[in-house]
Enzyme design. Structure first.
Site, PDB file in Angstrom:
ATOM      1  N   GLY A 101       0.867  -1.177   0.000  1.00 48.29           N
ATOM      2  CA  GLY A 101       0.000   0.000   0.000  1.00 48.29           C
ATOM      3  C   GLY A 101       0.904   1.227   0.000  1.00 48.29           C
ATOM      4  CG  ASP A 119       0.019   2.033  -5.782  1.00 46.07           C
ATOM      5  OD1 ASP A 119      -1.132   1.598  -5.968  1.00 46.07           O
ATOM      6  OD2 ASP A 119       0.776   1.621  -4.881  1.00 46.07           O
TER       7      ASP A 119
HETATM    8  O1  MRU Z   1       0.694  -3.992  -4.484  1.00 42.84           O
HETATM    9  P1  MRU Z   1       0.074  -3.237  -3.360  1.00 42.84           P
HETATM   10  O2  MRU Z   1      -0.760  -4.072  -2.453  1.00 42.84           O
HETATM   11  O3  MRU Z   1       1.087  -2.402  -2.626  1.00 42.84           O
HETATM   12  O4  MRU Z   1      -0.920  -2.223  -4.080  1.00 42.84           O
HETATM   13  C1  MRU Z   1      -1.695  -1.373  -3.283  1.00 42.84           C
HETATM   14  C2  MRU Z   1      -2.625  -0.544  -4.079  1.00 42.84           C
HETATM   15  O5  MRU Z   1      -2.683  -0.596  -5.274  1.00 42.84           O
HETATM   16  C3  MRU Z   1      -3.450   0.445  -3.297  1.00 42.84           C
HETATM   17  O6  MRU Z   1      -4.690   0.628  -3.892  1.00 42.84           O
HETATM   18  C4  MRU Z   1      -2.707   1.792  -3.258  1.00 42.84           C
HETATM   19  O7  MRU Z   1      -1.398   1.620  -2.829  1.00 42.84           O
HETATM   20  C5  MRU Z   1      -3.376   2.768  -2.404  1.00 42.84           C
HETATM   21  S1  MRU Z   1      -3.191   2.373  -0.711  1.00 42.84           S
HETATM   22  C6  MRU Z   1      -3.850   3.567   0.261  1.00 42.84           C
END
Ligand code: MRU
Length: 359
Positions: free
Chosen positions: A46, A236
Site C-alpha cells: 500500500g 499508487d
Molecule cells: O501492491 P500493493 O498491495 O502495494 O498495491 C496497493 C494498491 O494498489 C493500493 O490501492 C494503493 O497503494 C493505495 S493504498 C492507500
C-alpha cells in the site's frame, strides 16, 4: 485494533500482511536491509504504508552506521536510501518519503551522527503520525461524496493496512460511517495477491462495516444490476494530468463504471500526486513474479511451466475519474490545473520543515 507499522526499541514492527487473514503476526525487522526485503516481499504494502516503512528503514539504517568519518557516513547513508528506493517502483510515496528523510539528513548532518540519527527517527515518526492525520482529513472531505444508503465498490486494499492507519479509500468510507451514513461495501477480491479478499474484508469486518466479497469479474454484473452507487479506490501514483496508477484491475473497474454512469472516485494524499510525471504513460509499472498468478499460495492452479504475466498496477486515464479526494480537498477536472493548485496551496500552508525544538 491492529497497528500496521510501529517503531520499537528492537526495530520496525509490522503486521505480516502476507499471512492475513489466517494469522495475525507482528514480526520485528531489525535492520534496514530487513525492512527493504519486507517491502519487496509485501509484508507491508500500500503506497502510504510503504512510504512510512521506507522512512523508518532509513532511520534504522542511520542508527546503525558505525563510521564517525563524515564522508564515510555520507556514503553509507546514501547507500541505505538507494537500497530502500530499489524495492518497489510504482508507488511514489516510497521516493517521496526517502527524499524527505534526505532533506532532514542534509539539515542535521553537521550536528554529528547521534544528532542526525535522532532527527531521522523523529521525522520517520512524524511521517507515520501525519499519515493518519491526513487520512482522517481526506476522509472528511470524501465523506461528502457518499450518500446515506450507498453501495460502494472498492478494489484492492486502500485501508488502514495500506497506510499508517485509517486508510484512504476505506478512510472515506469510515468517515461516512462515522457521520452516521449507512454504507455497504462491495470488495473486489483483487487477483492475484488477493488484497481485497484477504485484507479489505478483514479490516472492514473488524469495524463492523457491511462488506460483500466479489471476484474481480463480477463487478460488471453488480453495476448492471444497479447495485453500485459509486466506486472509491486508492492510488499508487497520480500524474500531473490526473491519470491514476493503482492496483491491476482498477482500469477495468473505471471503464465499467463509466459505461454504467457510476462516479469513479480516487482517494489519495497529496504525496501520491507526482507533478514531475506529466501523464500516466511515464509511470513505471512493477512486474511481479508469474508465480503469484500460477499459484494460490503453495498450490499450482495452472499447468507446470505455464507462462503468466503479472503487471502489479495499471493506469486509469483521467477522463474516467470523477474526482480525486485528497487531504487538502477534492479535485475535480480539469486535474492538470486543480491538482497543481491544491499541491501549491497545501505546500504553502503545511510546512514539513523539522525544527530543532521538536527533536
Ligand atoms: O501492491 P500493493 O498491495 O502495494 O498495491 C496497493 C494498491 O494498489 C493500493 O490501492 C494503493 O497503494 C493505495 S493504498 C492507500
Amino acid at each position: 485494533m491492529f497497528e500496521t507499522i510501529a517503531w520499537s526499541d528492537e526495530g520496525v514492527v509490522m503486521i505480516d500482511q502476507r499471512k492475513l487473514p489466517a494469522v495475525e503476526e507482528y514480526p520485528v525487522f531489525k535492520t534496514y536491509e530487513e525492512v527493504a526485503q519486507a517491502i519487496k516481499d509485501m509484508v507491508i504494502r500500500g503506497a502510504p504504508a510503504i512510504g512510512v516503512a521506507a522512512a523508518m528503514g532509513v532511520a534504522l539504517g542511520a542508527e546503525s552506521i558505525k563510521s564517525r568519518d563524515p564522508k564515510r557516513f555520507d556514503q553509507e547513508f546514501q547507500s541505505i536510501c538507494t537500497t530502500l528506493a530499489a524495492t518497489r517502483p510504482t508507488a511514489v510515496n516510497l521516493f517521496w518519503a526517502i527524499e524527505r528523510m534526505k532533506g532532514v539528513y542534509r539539515r542535521h548532518k553537521s550536528r554529528g551522527p547521534a544528532a542526525v540519527a535522532a532527527a531521522l527517527k523523529t521525522e520517520a515518526l512524524r511521517i507515520h503520525d501525519e499519515d493518519i492525520r491526513l487520512n482522517r482529513r481526506m476522509g472528511s472531505h470524501g465523506a461528502a461524496l457518499i450518500q446515506d444508503g450507498s453501495r460502494v465498490l472498492t478494489h484492492c486494499n486502500a485501508g488502514a493496512l495500506a497506510t499508517a492507519g485509517y486508510g484512504t479509500a476505506l478512510g472515506v468510507i469510515r468517515a461516512a460511517v462515522e457521520q452516521g451514513k449507512r454504507v455497504e461495501v462491495l470488495a473486489d477480491e483483487t487477483r492475484p495477491f488477493l488484497q481485497g479478499a484477504r485484507l479489505t474484508v478483514w479490516e472492514l469486518q473488524k469495524d463492523d462495516i457491511p462488506v460483500t466479497l466479489i471476484t474481480d469479474n463480477m463487478a460488471g454484473y453488480y453495476m448492471k444490476q444497479g447495485q453500485v452507487d459509486c466506486v472509491v479506490v486508492g492510488a499508487d501514483r497520480i500524474a500531473a494530468n490526473g491519470d491514476v496508477a493503482n492496483k491491476i484491475g482498477t482500469y477495468s473497474v473505471a471503464v465499467l463504471a463509466r459505461e454504467h454512469q457510476i462516479p469513479f472516485y480516487v482517494a489519495a494524499p497529496l504525496s501520491t500526486v507526482d507533478l514531475d510525471v506529466p501523464t500516466g504513460d511515464e509511470i513505471p509499472i512493477e512486474q511481479r513474479s508469474p508465480r503469484e498468478v500460477t499459484h494460490l499460495g503453495e498450490r499450482a492452479i495452472a499447468p507446470d511451466g505455464a507462462p503468466a504475466g503479472n503487471p502489479a498496477f495499471d493506469v486509469t486515464p483521467h477522463r474516467y475519474v470523477a474526482a480525486i479526494i485528497t487531504d487538502a480537498g477534492v479535485a475535480r477536472p480539469p486535474f492538470l490545473e486543480n491538482l497543481r493548485d491544491l499541491k501549491g496551496r497545501a505546500g504553502n500552508l503545511d510546512s514539513h520543515a523539522d525544527s530543532a525544538l521538536s527533536l
